[in-house]
Write a protein that holds these residues in place. Structure first.
Motif, PDB file in Angstrom:
ATOM      1  N   PRO A 113      66.666 -23.113 -24.533  1.00  0.00           N
ATOM      2  CA  PRO A 113      66.768 -22.633 -23.516  1.00  0.00           C
ATOM      3  C   PRO A 113      65.048 -21.142 -23.556  1.00  0.00           C
ATOM      4  CG  PRO A 113      68.875 -21.757 -24.899  1.00  0.00           C
ATOM      5  CD  PRO A 113      67.881 -22.847 -25.482  1.00  0.00           C
ATOM      6  N   LEU A 114      64.738 -20.983 -22.427  1.00  0.00           N
ATOM      7  CA  LEU A 114      63.969 -20.274 -22.504  1.00  0.00           C
ATOM      8  C   LEU A 114      64.272 -18.564 -21.665  1.00  0.00           C
ATOM      9  CD1 LEU A 114      61.494 -23.262 -21.108  1.00  0.00           C
ATOM     10  CD2 LEU A 114      61.386 -21.856 -23.506  1.00  0.00           C
ATOM     11  N   GLU A 115      62.745 -18.016 -22.431  1.00  0.00           N
ATOM     12  CA  GLU A 115      63.259 -16.343 -20.795  1.00  0.00           C
ATOM     13  C   GLU A 115      61.839 -16.309 -21.011  1.00  0.00           C
ATOM     14  OE1 GLU A 115      64.775 -12.387 -22.462  1.00  0.00           O
ATOM     15  OE2 GLU A 115      66.764 -13.622 -22.177  1.00  0.00           O
ATOM     16  N   LEU A 116      61.165 -16.286 -20.174  1.00  0.00           N
ATOM     17  CA  LEU A 116      59.983 -16.604 -19.315  1.00  0.00           C
ATOM     18  C   LEU A 116      59.668 -14.966 -18.389  1.00  0.00           C
ATOM     19  CD1 LEU A 116      59.475 -19.440 -18.495  1.00  0.00           C
ATOM     20  CD2 LEU A 116      59.140 -19.084 -20.234  1.00  0.00           C
ATOM     21  N   SER A 117      58.510 -13.835 -18.926  1.00  0.00           N
ATOM     22  CA  SER A 117      58.137 -12.652 -18.435  1.00  0.00           C
ATOM     23  C   SER A 117      57.498 -13.427 -17.530  1.00  0.00           C
ATOM     24  CB  SER A 117      57.232 -11.826 -19.443  1.00  0.00           C
ATOM     25  OG  SER A 117      56.228 -13.009 -19.393  1.00  0.00           O
ATOM     26  N   LEU A 118      56.394 -12.865 -16.160  1.00  0.00           N
ATOM     27  CA  LEU A 118      55.970 -12.235 -15.301  1.00  0.00           C
ATOM     28  C   LEU A 118      54.086 -12.818 -15.896  1.00  0.00           C
ATOM     29  CD1 LEU A 118      56.232 -13.149 -12.489  1.00  0.00           C
ATOM     30  CD2 LEU A 118      55.584 -10.137 -12.294  1.00  0.00           C
ATOM     31  N   ASP A 119      54.469 -11.642 -16.880  1.00  0.00           N
ATOM     32  CA  ASP A 119      52.560 -12.514 -17.123  1.00  0.00           C
ATOM     33  C   ASP A 119      52.752 -14.149 -18.013  1.00  0.00           C
ATOM     34  OD1 ASP A 119      51.757 -10.602 -16.799  1.00  0.00           O
ATOM     35  OD2 ASP A 119      51.491  -9.195 -18.552  1.00  0.00           O
ATOM     36  N   THR A 120      53.474 -14.188 -18.869  1.00  0.00           N
ATOM     37  CA  THR A 120      53.617 -15.712 -19.307  1.00  0.00           C
ATOM     38  C   THR A 120      54.148 -16.885 -18.272  1.00  0.00           C
ATOM     39  OG1 THR A 120      55.000 -14.868 -21.079  1.00  0.00           O
ATOM     40  CG2 THR A 120      55.205 -16.617 -21.292  1.00  0.00           C
ATOM     41  N   LEU A 121      54.169 -16.653 -16.783  1.00  0.00           N
ATOM     42  CA  LEU A 121      54.205 -17.532 -15.867  1.00  0.00           C
ATOM     43  C   LEU A 121      53.225 -17.382 -15.403  1.00  0.00           C
ATOM     44  CD1 LEU A 121      57.584 -16.861 -14.560  1.00  0.00           C
ATOM     45  CD2 LEU A 121      57.100 -19.334 -15.490  1.00  0.00           C
ATOM     46  N   ARG A 122      52.412 -16.326 -15.792  1.00  0.00           N
ATOM     47  CA  ARG A 122      51.500 -16.177 -15.051  1.00  0.00           C
ATOM     48  C   ARG A 122      50.115 -17.202 -15.828  1.00  0.00           C
ATOM     49  NH1 ARG A 122      50.985 -10.272 -12.765  1.00  0.00           N
ATOM     50  NH2 ARG A 122      51.900 -11.191 -10.557  1.00  0.00           N
ATOM     51  N   ALA A 123      50.474 -16.683 -17.195  1.00  0.00           N
ATOM     52  CA  ALA A 123      49.077 -17.526 -18.028  1.00  0.00           C
ATOM     53  C   ALA A 123      49.506 -19.013 -17.897  1.00  0.00           C
ATOM     54  CB  ALA A 123      49.416 -16.660 -19.529  1.00  0.00           C
ATOM     55  N   LEU A 124      50.435 -19.816 -17.550  1.00  0.00           N
ATOM     56  CA  LEU A 124      50.689 -21.177 -17.759  1.00  0.00           C
ATOM     57  C   LEU A 124      49.874 -21.785 -16.765  1.00  0.00           C
ATOM     58  CD1 LEU A 124      54.792 -20.865 -17.592  1.00  0.00           C
ATOM     59  CD2 LEU A 124      52.884 -21.388 -19.700  1.00  0.00           C
ATOM     60  N   PRO A 125      49.779 -23.239 -17.475  1.00  0.00           N
ATOM     61  CA  PRO A 125      48.867 -23.814 -16.240  1.00  0.00           C
ATOM     62  C   PRO A 125      49.435 -23.736 -14.668  1.00  0.00           C
ATOM     63  CG  PRO A 125      48.951 -25.157 -18.476  1.00  0.00           C
ATOM     64  CD  PRO A 125      49.508 -23.558 -18.156  1.00  0.00           C
ATOM     65  N   SER A 126      48.725 -23.734 -14.093  1.00  0.00           N
ATOM     66  CA  SER A 126      49.143 -23.725 -12.664  1.00  0.00           C
ATOM     67  C   SER A 126      48.613 -24.969 -11.945  1.00  0.00           C
ATOM     68  CB  SER A 126      49.673 -22.554 -12.531  1.00  0.00           C
ATOM     69  OG  SER A 126      47.622 -22.113 -11.414  1.00  0.00           O
TER      70      SER A 126
END
Lengths: 260, 275
Positions: A113-126
Motif C-alpha cells: 500500500p502507498l501513501e503519496l504526497s503531492l511533492d512525491t507525485l510531482r517528482a515522479l516521471p511524468s
C-alpha cells in the motif's frame, strides 16, 4: 340551465375528438416514460452496453492512443463540470495549506500500500499530453495534462492477480451526501495515456478542474475522470461500494462503460 | 415492386418482397426512437459547433432561454448571427428551459442517461438490420433492378422534376422514377451510413481506434453537427415520403408495404408508382 350555443354539438364533438387525440398522445408519452422506469425494459435496453464494450475493445484494442493535439488547439478556458468547488470539511481543510497535508492512498488488492504526497507525485516521471475531453453532455474541450502514468504507480504498489478494477475515491460530494467515485478496468488502468494529472496547461490543477489530482482516461467520457482524488483501491468487484454500480453517475443510471 | 410475379389467379402482384417490408417497418421504429432519444441527448447541451472542441462563445446553432424586460421568459434559437424567438417549442417550453420540448424527447423529462440507453440499443438494431438489408439488396439484385439509374433515368430527370412540381406522380409504369431512385439511393447509401459513422465518431474510444474518421469529418464537434444535420435531412425525407404516399393512393401503398401484394388496378395492369 343556460342555452346551448348553436354550434354546441359540433364543438362538443370536436372537443371530444381533441380530448381523445390528446389522451392518446399523453398515453404514448407516459407509455414511453413508464417503459423508461420499468426495470426489465431498462435491463434489456442496457444490454447494448456489453455490446458497446466488446465491439469497441475489439476495434480499439488495448494500446490504441487517443488523438493528441498541437498546443495551438488548447481551449482558452477548460470548462469545469460537475463539482467545481468542493465544500466537504476534508477538502476545505486540506486546501487551506495548498494540499501540503494531502496524501493519495493506494490500497486494496496490492502488495505494498502507498501513501503519496503531492511533492512525491510531482517528482515522479511524468507524461504530458494534449488531449480532448468529451463530456457526456456533448461538448468537448482540449487541454494539456501532466502527471505520472497510473500504470507506473500501480506497478510500484504491485497489483494482486485477483484485482479486476481500480476504484478512485474523491473528496467532493455532488449531492452533499455521497463522495464522488469512479472505477475503470485493468485495460484502461494500464493504458499508456491514463494519468494522475497534477497540472493543466503547465499550471497546478485549478480547483475547478480537480485540484490537487485528477484522473485522465483519454478513451472514455468525462464522468470517468474523477477529480479531487484522495484514494485508489484495487478490487475484485465494486458491488459493495455505495450503489454498487462502480461510480457516482453509474449509481444514478449512467452506463459503467463510458467509451461512447 | 417492379417484380412481375403475380399470384396464380393473376389478380394480385408482388410489390415489395419480405426483406424490403421488414426493413421498412424496423427502420420506422428505429428512426423514431433514435430521433426522440437523440433530441433527449441533444438537450443535455443544446448547442452545435464546428471543429474539434466546443467554442462556447460561438456555436453555429444554440437553443436557450432569456428573460425579457417584463420578466417573462422567452425561448431563443440562435442560428449563426440570427436569433429567433421560439418560445413554447425550442429553448423554452412547458415552463422549463430545454432545447426540444417534452413531446419530442424520449423520455419526456430531462434524463440524459436513459436517452443514451434507448439511443444505443436502437442504434445497434438499426445498424445490424441496415447491414443485413444492404447485403440482401446488393446480392439479390434489388438495387440493380429497381434503383440503378440508366441513361433513360438521367435523361428523364428534368421531366420527372417537372411532373413532381405539378404534383403528378402516376405517370410511370410500375417502376421508380429517377427522382425516387436518387432520393432512395442517397438515403440508403449516404444518409443512413453517415448517421452511423458520425455517431461513432463521437465516441472517444472509436476516435482512438480510427483517428482518420475525425479528420474525415473535421473533428468531433463537426461530426456531432453533421450527425444532427443528417438526422434533420432524414426527417425531411420522411415527411416528403409520407406526403407522397398520401398523394398517391395511400391505402394501396400501405397495403403493399404490409402484405407485399396489391390488387391489380382495374384500369390498367401496370400503372403504378410508389413513394
Amino acid at each position: 340551465m343556460s342555452r346551448r350555443p348553436p354550434t354546441g354539438t359540433s364543438l362538443t364533438r370536436r372537443a371530444l375528438l381533441q380530448r381523445t387525440l390528446l389522451g392518446a398522445a399523453a398515453l404514448g408519452l407516459t407509455g414511453c416514460d413508464r417503459l423508461s422506469e420499468n426495470e426489465s425494459v431498462v435491463r434489456l435496453l442496457g444490454s447494448a452496453e456489453t455490446l458497446n464494450l466488446r465491439a469497441q475493445r475489439l476495434l480499439a484494442g488495448r494500446e490504441s492512443l487517443a488523438v493528441e493535439y498541437p498546443a495551438s488547439m488548447i481551449s482558452p478556458v477548460f470548462r469545469p463540470n460537475g463539482t467545481v468547488d468542493p465544500q466537504t470539511a476534508l477538502y476545505r481543510q486540506l486546501a487551506t495549506n495548498n494540499f501540503a497535508d494531502w496524501r493519495l492512498t493506494v490500497g486494496g488488492l496490492v502488495q505494498t500500500p502507498l501513501e503519496l504526497s503531492l511533492d512525491t507525485l510531482r517528482a515522479l516521471p511524468s507524461r504530458t499530453q494534449i488531449t480532448r475531453h468529451d463530456c457526456v453532455e456533448g461538448w468537448s474541450a482540449i487541454g494539456q495534462w501532466t502527471g505520472p502514468v497510473l500504470g507506473d504507480i500501480l506497478e510500484q504498489a504491485g497489483v494482486h492477480r485477483s484485482a479486476r478494477y481500480v476504484v478512485f475515491h474523491c473528496m467532493d460530494q455532488l449531492d452533499g451526501a455521497h463522495d464522488y467515485y469512479e472505477s475503470i478496468d485493468m485495460v484502461e488502468a494500464f493504458h499508456p495515456q491514463t494519468l494522475l494529472a497534477h497540472s493543466l496547461n503547465g499550471e497546478p490543477l485549478p480547483v475547478g478542474n480537480g485540484a490537487p489530482l485528477r484522473l485522465r482516461v483519454e478513451r472514455q467520457l468525462g464522468y470517468k475522470m474523477a477529480k479531487y482524488l484522495k484514494g485508489i483501491t484495487l478490487v475484485e468487484h465494486f458491488d459493495d461500494i455505495q450503489g454498487g454500480k462502480g461510480g457516482y453517475w453509474e449509481d444514478r443510471g449512467y452506463t459503467w462503460y463510458a467509451g461512447i | 415492386m417492379s417484380q412481375h410475379a403475380s399470384d396464380q389467379n393473376g389478380t394480385r402482384r408482388l410489390r415489395h418482397r419480405l426483406p424490403v417490408r421488414a426493413w421498412h417497418w424496423i427502420n420506422l421504429w428505429c428512426l423514431i426512437v433514435l430521433l426522440l432519444s437523440g433530441f433527449q441527448i441533444f438537450n443535455a447541451h443544446p448547442a452545435l459547433y464546428w471543429g474539434s472542441a466546443s467554442n462556447f462563445d460561438a456555436p453555429w446553432l444554440e437553443m436557450y432561454a432569456m428573460r425579457g424586460a417584463d420578466g417573462s421568459v422567452h425561448g431563443i434559437t440562435a442560428l449563426g448571427p440570427w436569433q429567433f424567438t421560439t418560445t413554447g417549442f425550442l429553448g423554452y417550453s412547458d415552463e422549463s428551459v430545454r432545447g426540444f420540448p417534452a413531446w419530442a424527447t424520449l423520455p419526456s423529462y430531462q434524463f440524459l442517461s436513459m436517452g443514451r440507453i434507448w439511443h444505443f440499443f436502437f442504434a445497434w438494431l438499426f445498424a445490424i438490420s441496415g447491414a443485413l438489408f444492404a447485403l440482401y439488396a446488393l446480392f439479390s439484385g434489388h438495387f440493380r433492378r429497381n434503383f440503378w439509374l440508366g441513361t433513360r433515368d438521367w435523361r428523364g430527370l428534368g421531366r420527372d422534376i417537372l411532373e413532381h412540381v405539378k404534383l403528378r406522380f402516376n405517370a410511370h409504369s410500375g417502376k421508380y422514377n429517377s427522382l425516387q431512385k436518387l432520393s432512395y439511393l442517397s438515403v440508403v447509401f449516404l444518409a443512413l451510413p453517415l448517421m452511423i459513422v458520425t455517431g461513432l465518431c463521437m465516441s472517444p474510444t472509436i476516435n482512438a481506434a480510427a483517428p482518420w474518421l475525425l479528420d474525415l469529418f473535421g473533428g468531433r464537434q463537426s461530426a456531432r453537427s453533421i450527425h444532427f444535420i443528417t438526422a434533420f435531412s432524414l426527417v425531411l425525407f420522411a415527411v416528403v415520403h409520407v406526403v407522397m404516399v398520401l398523394l398517391s393512393n395511400p391505402l394501396r401503398q400501405l397495403r403493399g408495404m404490409i402484405t407485399g401484394r396489391v390488387p391489380r388496378s382495374p384500369s390498367s395492369s401496370d400503372q403504378e408508382s410508389s413513394s
